[in-house]
Design a protein around this motif. Sequence first.
Motif, PDB file in Angstrom:
ATOM      1  N   ASN A 188      15.742   7.957 -18.532  1.00 49.96           N
ATOM      2  CA  ASN A 188      14.595   8.438 -17.909  1.00 49.96           C
ATOM      3  C   ASN A 188      14.007   7.897 -16.656  1.00 49.96           C
ATOM      4  OD1 ASN A 188      12.882  10.552 -17.002  1.00 49.96           O
ATOM      5  ND2 ASN A 188      11.672  10.445 -18.959  1.00 49.96           N
ATOM      6  N   LEU A 189      14.150   7.983 -15.675  1.00 46.48           N
ATOM      7  CA  LEU A 189      13.443   7.346 -14.652  1.00 46.48           C
ATOM      8  C   LEU A 189      12.254   7.985 -14.150  1.00 46.48           C
ATOM      9  CD1 LEU A 189      13.867   4.621 -12.751  1.00 46.48           C
ATOM     10  CD2 LEU A 189      14.852   6.208 -11.240  1.00 46.48           C
ATOM     11  N   VAL A 190      12.038   9.040 -14.483  1.00 43.59           N
ATOM     12  CA  VAL A 190      10.726  10.032 -14.091  1.00 43.59           C
ATOM     13  C   VAL A 190       9.487   9.246 -14.468  1.00 43.59           C
ATOM     14  CG1 VAL A 190       9.522  12.039 -13.639  1.00 43.59           C
ATOM     15  CG2 VAL A 190      12.172  11.925 -13.332  1.00 43.59           C
ATOM     16  N   GLU A 191       9.461   9.263 -15.773  1.00 35.45           N
ATOM     17  CA  GLU A 191       8.086   8.756 -16.656  1.00 35.45           C
ATOM     18  C   GLU A 191       7.741   7.483 -16.050  1.00 35.45           C
ATOM     19  OE1 GLU A 191       6.411   8.637 -21.046  1.00 35.45           O
ATOM     20  OE2 GLU A 191       8.188   9.455 -20.821  1.00 35.45           O
ATOM     21  N   PRO A 192       8.708   6.573 -16.497  1.00 36.99           N
ATOM     22  CA  PRO A 192       8.099   4.985 -15.932  1.00 36.99           C
ATOM     23  C   PRO A 192       7.786   4.955 -14.553  1.00 36.99           C
ATOM     24  CG  PRO A 192      10.438   5.159 -16.456  1.00 36.99           C
ATOM     25  CD  PRO A 192       9.979   6.332 -17.027  1.00 36.99           C
ATOM     26  N   MET A 193       8.198   5.684 -13.738  1.00 38.24           N
ATOM     27  CA  MET A 193       7.815   5.751 -12.220  1.00 38.24           C
ATOM     28  C   MET A 193       6.615   6.568 -12.046  1.00 38.24           C
ATOM     29  SD  MET A 193      10.944   6.146  -9.598  1.00 38.24           S
ATOM     30  CE  MET A 193      12.186   4.938  -9.164  1.00 38.24           C
ATOM     31  N   GLU A 235       1.016  -1.190  -0.055  1.00 37.52           N
ATOM     32  CA  GLU A 235      -0.066  -0.086   0.111  1.00 37.52           C
ATOM     33  C   GLU A 235       0.888   1.160   0.011  1.00 37.52           C
ATOM     34  OE1 GLU A 235      -2.566  -0.284   3.286  1.00 37.52           O
ATOM     35  OE2 GLU A 235      -4.007  -1.817   2.334  1.00 37.52           O
ATOM     36  N   GLN A 236       2.159   1.227   0.604  1.00 34.84           N
ATOM     37  CA  GLN A 236       2.833   2.278   0.875  1.00 34.84           C
ATOM     38  C   GLN A 236       3.744   2.615  -0.787  1.00 34.84           C
ATOM     39  OE1 GLN A 236       4.964   1.010   3.918  1.00 34.84           O
ATOM     40  NE2 GLN A 236       4.410   2.847   5.001  1.00 34.84           N
ATOM     41  N   LEU A 237       3.771   1.551  -1.655  1.00 36.14           N
ATOM     42  CA  LEU A 237       4.575   1.640  -2.753  1.00 36.14           C
ATOM     43  C   LEU A 237       4.536   2.790  -3.779  1.00 36.14           C
ATOM     44  CD1 LEU A 237       5.136  -2.168  -3.857  1.00 36.14           C
ATOM     45  CD2 LEU A 237       6.759  -0.601  -2.800  1.00 36.14           C
ATOM     46  N   PRO A 238       2.801   3.128  -4.017  1.00 36.83           N
ATOM     47  CA  PRO A 238       2.816   4.645  -5.159  1.00 36.83           C
ATOM     48  C   PRO A 238       3.395   5.634  -4.287  1.00 36.83           C
ATOM     49  CG  PRO A 238       0.778   3.042  -4.678  1.00 36.83           C
ATOM     50  CD  PRO A 238       1.492   2.399  -3.657  1.00 36.83           C
ATOM     51  N   HIS A 239       3.275   5.651  -2.973  1.00 35.86           N
ATOM     52  CA  HIS A 239       3.849   7.021  -2.182  1.00 35.86           C
ATOM     53  C   HIS A 239       5.489   6.941  -2.531  1.00 35.86           C
ATOM     54  CE1 HIS A 239       4.539  10.046   0.619  1.00 35.86           C
ATOM     55  NE2 HIS A 239       5.258   9.345   1.286  1.00 35.86           N
ATOM     56  N   VAL A 240       5.953   5.565  -2.161  1.00 33.82           N
ATOM     57  CA  VAL A 240       7.365   5.742  -2.380  1.00 33.82           C
ATOM     58  C   VAL A 240       7.808   6.038  -3.854  1.00 33.82           C
ATOM     59  CG1 VAL A 240       9.269   3.952  -2.506  1.00 33.82           C
ATOM     60  CG2 VAL A 240       7.525   3.493  -0.623  1.00 33.82           C
ATOM     61  N   LEU A 241       7.020   5.465  -4.982  1.00 41.24           N
ATOM     62  CA  LEU A 241       7.497   5.904  -6.170  1.00 41.24           C
ATOM     63  C   LEU A 241       7.279   7.508  -6.351  1.00 41.24           C
ATOM     64  CD1 LEU A 241       5.626   3.262  -8.236  1.00 41.24           C
ATOM     65  CD2 LEU A 241       8.160   3.693  -8.162  1.00 41.24           C
ATOM     66  N   ASP A 242       6.356   8.187  -5.631  1.00 40.59           N
ATOM     67  CA  ASP A 242       6.170   9.703  -5.717  1.00 40.59           C
ATOM     68  C   ASP A 242       7.397  10.281  -5.270  1.00 40.59           C
ATOM     69  OD1 ASP A 242       3.713   9.151  -7.112  1.00 40.59           O
ATOM     70  OD2 ASP A 242       2.581   9.528  -5.490  1.00 40.59           O
ATOM     71  N   GLN A 243       7.964   9.962  -4.070  1.00 34.16           N
ATOM     72  CA  GLN A 243       8.995  10.441  -3.481  1.00 34.16           C
ATOM     73  C   GLN A 243      10.429  10.369  -4.259  1.00 34.16           C
ATOM     74  OE1 GLN A 243       7.334  12.388  -1.210  1.00 34.16           O
ATOM     75  NE2 GLN A 243       8.790  12.162   0.287  1.00 34.16           N
TER      76      GLN A 243
END
Length: 286
Positions: A196-201, A112-120
């Motif tokens: 580019n790591l931003v877009e896939p994340m 459940e925390q993984l989306p927040h981890v990716l945003d950070q």
Amino acid sequence: MDTLQLTFVSLLTLTTGLLLWAVLTSADSDNDLGLTLDRSRRLTLIGEWRGISPRLAFGLYLAAQFLLPAILAFWRKPFAIFVFLLVAVGFATAHRTLPPLLARRRLKAFEEQLPHVLDQLVSAVRGNRPLAQALEQVAPTLDPPAREEIGELASKAAMTAGGMREAVAEAREKYDSRHYAIILSLLHVFSQRGGNLVEPMQQMSSVFKEVWRLEQKIETAAAAARSSFHVINFGLLAIVVMVSFAKPEMLDDTFRSLMGIALFVAGLAIYGIGLFFMRAMMRIEI
């Protein structure tokens, strides 16, 4: 003293001795009872399961093991003996039964925390920081268990000889999570080839949020089935209580013969099997 009373006293004496042996003995001899309780693996697991300290878990265990059967003995001695044995077996096997349960709970909270981890991480790598530094920056801002996992991933990526490749390989073994495995694969590819790591994340974060939203929607839809499940359990208990007051001789006769006791145990076993399959059918995976 009748047979049931003798059995209860014998079980009480035996369990008390086993309790003192299991709790007060430890690998490191220590005269401090509090420290010994804190080191007990069973009490630590029970405390983590209930969200309390090992010392409070010890008090909860004593109440369930001795106080509850003592109260039930005034109602029906066979039920007191049954609860006594059930709690004793549960405590004796806690070091085997609780770790898988706690692992599933931890995995659910982690996913459940993984989306927040990716945003950070997206915010961190946008500043042109190296991936290992971005992980180190993000870790303290997260809640457990993601804080410990991402922090460990960052430290191993920075300190081990294999770098991110070795850190990712070890992290995959810790959590059996398809979502986390995808994130780790992305981090590994980025660390080796760049790009580019931003877009896939960002896309991955959106997908994980949608998956979580669907899980919540399905759980809400299944709430009626879970409510019925709890009502059935409560109804069975209520029937037993009403029969014990209306026709107490029926329950007493059940425990006066080996056949009656065997049928009672068989009924509980069948009920337990049905309970297991019902919970398995209500388990949601997307």
